[in-house]
Design a protein around this motif. Structure first.
Motif, PDB file in Angstrom:
ATOM      1  N   THR A 290      32.211  23.671   5.621  1.00  0.00           N
ATOM      2  CA  THR A 290      32.158  22.480   4.794  1.00  0.00           C
ATOM      3  C   THR A 290      33.385  22.324   3.928  1.00  0.00           C
ATOM      4  O   THR A 290      33.572  21.324   3.294  1.00  0.00           O
ATOM      5  N   GLN A 291      34.217  23.341   3.891  1.00  0.00           N
ATOM      6  CA  GLN A 291      35.374  23.250   3.005  1.00  0.00           C
ATOM      7  C   GLN A 291      36.521  22.557   3.707  1.00  0.00           C
ATOM      8  O   GLN A 291      36.904  22.919   4.808  1.00  0.00           O
TER       9      GLN A 291
ATOM     10  N   THR B 159      27.829  14.326   5.683  1.00  0.00           N
ATOM     11  CA  THR B 159      29.221  13.980   5.475  1.00  0.00           C
ATOM     12  C   THR B 159      29.802  13.297   6.713  1.00  0.00           C
ATOM     13  O   THR B 159      30.493  12.268   6.615  1.00  0.00           O
ATOM     14  N   ARG B 160      29.488  13.839   7.898  1.00  0.00           N
ATOM     15  CA  ARG B 160      30.197  13.345   9.077  1.00  0.00           C
ATOM     16  C   ARG B 160      29.697  11.989   9.574  1.00  0.00           C
ATOM     17  O   ARG B 160      30.452  11.242  10.182  1.00  0.00           O
TER      18      ARG B 160
ATOM     19  N   ALA C 181      25.408  26.117   9.172  1.00  0.00           N
ATOM     20  CA  ALA C 181      26.069  24.834   9.018  1.00  0.00           C
ATOM     21  C   ALA C 181      27.547  25.017   9.298  1.00  0.00           C
ATOM     22  O   ALA C 181      28.094  26.073   9.023  1.00  0.00           O
ATOM     23  N   PRO C 182      28.191  24.028   9.866  1.00  0.00           N
ATOM     24  CA  PRO C 182      29.627  24.146  10.121  1.00  0.00           C
ATOM     25  C   PRO C 182      30.378  24.259   8.807  1.00  0.00           C
ATOM     26  O   PRO C 182      29.842  23.986   7.751  1.00  0.00           O
TER      27      PRO C 182
END
Lengths: 338, 194
Positions: B6-7, B59-60, B3-4
């Motif tokens: 996330t922070q 999220t995106r 996953a890309p």
């Protein structure tokens, strides 16, 4: 990996914040027409109550049902427990019925710990109050209520907030769990009680203590009044304070004392209240009082705990997994679809 | 699939890593053009903005839904409600990992009953997220119709699901990974493949 919630001390700061954030998302469920989520479909949760309780049992039952779990209520009255069955045999029965989690309330301090660690069953154990020891989900819902009122940023804890916990600390499992959890979240806790109602060894708790309520009130962001537990006092012969009148003069919260509070300060009580003893009716029903909100928040917080303990293939809170549970768990883009 | 990031705090890293992190297939201007086209296609298909609700999948997808809503209001001068729909508890792999953090579900005040809901996500892959989104919506209301808009369709569907509005069709192999980064969350607008 821990799969139980026995003590507020089991939770790291990361765990506690994860519970609070999860509860915040789950709280909005109460406003929807269909108050149901599928996360625990097919899981069985047993409410095992050896001691009377209204709000905690109902709250756990509502939380489990809103997550689609099957709920079995088991109370001491009207079951084999009143015929003298041992905790062990009860645990073996629950194991045989395939309970995934046992929510246990017991009059004996340490009973949930025994149930979790004696090897009698594989269920998750959630402490819903044991004797005068701990009540971690109450502490979580109290912290959640404070967090909603006092913290704007969901990444923050309760750092630097001052919480006064007032009254019968000695007999209170709520006070102990709150002191531990609030310390984890960065709040400064002051216990206020007459010397007779402070527990032995309180100097080793991560808190301040005071005998003087009027000195503590103006500095506090939260005032939590505790119930004077007459039933436990009677068991040990009483004599903790001279008269009810004297107690409520010195340690009760009335409107005169409430006037000393800062504008943003909230008043809490875990219930059930003795109106007129530790808190007067006008304070309990005032705008500062978040006592009813605590009950609402209780369902959301218990949903969060049940979801995080039982929703996945292993617990997302408790011990080693603490940090991993917060960040990488957010599914994103194609990673989530894989 | 990694996953890309996330922070939010890692914004600087993401920007710096952008080049070695794979080949850029859409840059900021490409993304803007694709979203403009999708906005027009939604309006054309729906014959105007009335009764539309955009729901982004966190999220995106949420940020994409907000951008599309902004473009539509620019074009039509009418506000289109945009919200978010978390699918975590409806996922079919919920039991295969530790319970995950929930993400915000924000249903616009008018609700979704009898509206046309456009689900918005960044990448369409197996289709399982969209299936869980359809289930989640079932517990919220009954839309008149549901459409799907995605920035990237990378193929490899495992369910009979297709997108109505696609920013870019990106044929991929299963070993490749597609990352979408958006300015609101990652500090930069780009889609990369590696």
């Amino acid at each position: 990996m821990k799969k139980h919630l026995l003590s507020a001390a089991d939770l790291t700061r990361g765990d506690a914040l994860l519970v609070l954030r999860t509860a915040e998302e789950l709280r909005s469920l109460a406003d929807r027409p269909i108050k149901k989520l599928p996360a625990l479909r097919g899981r069985t949760i047993v409410n095992l109550f050896f001691e009377d309780s209204t709000r905690t049992r109902i709250s756990f039952e509502a939380a489990a049902k809103r997550l689609s779990a099957d709920v079995i209520n088991f109370s001491a009255k009207g079951s084999s427990l009143s015929k003298g069955e041992s905790l062990k045999d009860t645990a073996l029965t629950l194991e045989a019925m395939g309970a995934d989690a046992v929510v246990v309330r017991h009059w004996a301090s340490g009973a949930p710990h025994l149930l979790a660690n004696a090897g009698w069953s594989r269920s998750s154990v959630i402490n819903a109050g044991d004797g005068t020891h701990e009540h971690p989900t109450q502490a979580l819902l109290d912290a959640f209520t404070m967090w909603r009122h006092l913290t704007a940023d969901p990444g923050q804890g309760l750092d630097g907030r001052r919480v006064a916990i007032v009254g019968d600390i000695l007999h209170s499992r709520v006070a102990r769990s709150n002191a531990l959890l609030l310390n984890t979240l960065g709040a400064e806790v002051t216990l206020v009680a007459p010397p007779t109602l402070l527990p032995y060894g309180v100097e080793s708790w991560p808190v301040e203590t005071s005998y003087d309520l009027d000195a503590v009130l103006p500095k506090s962001d939260v005032v939590m009044m505790l119930r004077v537990q007459k039933e436990r006092m009677n068991l040990s012969g009483g004599g903790f304070f001279p008269t009810v009148r004297e107690y409520s003069r010195r340690y009760g919260l009335d409107s005169r004392r409430m006037a000393q509070l800062q504008d943003h300060t909230i008043v809490m009580h875990p219930g059930p209240m003795n109106r007129g003893m530790e808190i007067t009716a006008d304070v309990a029903d005032s705008k500062r009082s978040v006592i009813v909100e605590q009950v609402t928040n209780g369902v959301a917080v218990r949903m969060a705990v049940l979801y995080l303990l039982l929703g996945g293939n292993e617990s997302a809170i408790g011990g080693a997994r603490a940090e991993a549970g917060t960040e990488p768990s957010i599914p994103t883009t194609d990673g989530a679809d894989a | 699939m990694p996953a890309p990031e996330t922070q939010v705090g890692s914004t600087a890293d993401t920007t710096a890593d952008a080049a070695p992190d794979g080949r850029v297939v859409l840059d900021a201007r490409d993304i803007a053009r694709a979203l403009t086209r999708i906005s027009h296609e939604i309006l054309e298909r729906h014959k105007g903005p009335e009764g539309l609700v955009l729901l982004g999948i966190p999220t995106r997808g949420v940020h994409l839904a907000r951008r599309i809503a902004a473009k539509i209001s620019q074009v039509e001068g009418a506000e289109v409600p945009a919200g978010s729909l978390d699918t975590t508890m409806y996922r079919d792999d919920l039991r295969m990992k530790p319970a995950r953090a929930l993400l915000p579900t924000e249903i616009p005040p008018g609700g979704i009953d009898d509206r046309t809901v456009v689900l918005v996500d960044d990448v369409l892959f197996s289709g399982r997220t969209i299936r869980s989104a359809l289930d989640a919506m079932n517990d919220i209301g009954r839309p008149r119709a549901v459409r799907l808009a995605v920035l990237v369709d990378r193929g490899h569907r495992e369910l009979p699901i297709r997108a109505d509005f696609v920013g870019k069709n990106l044929p991929t192999s299963l070993v490749e990974s597609v990352s979408v980064r958006l300015a609101e969350f990652d500090g930069v607008d780009e889609v990369t493949i590696k």
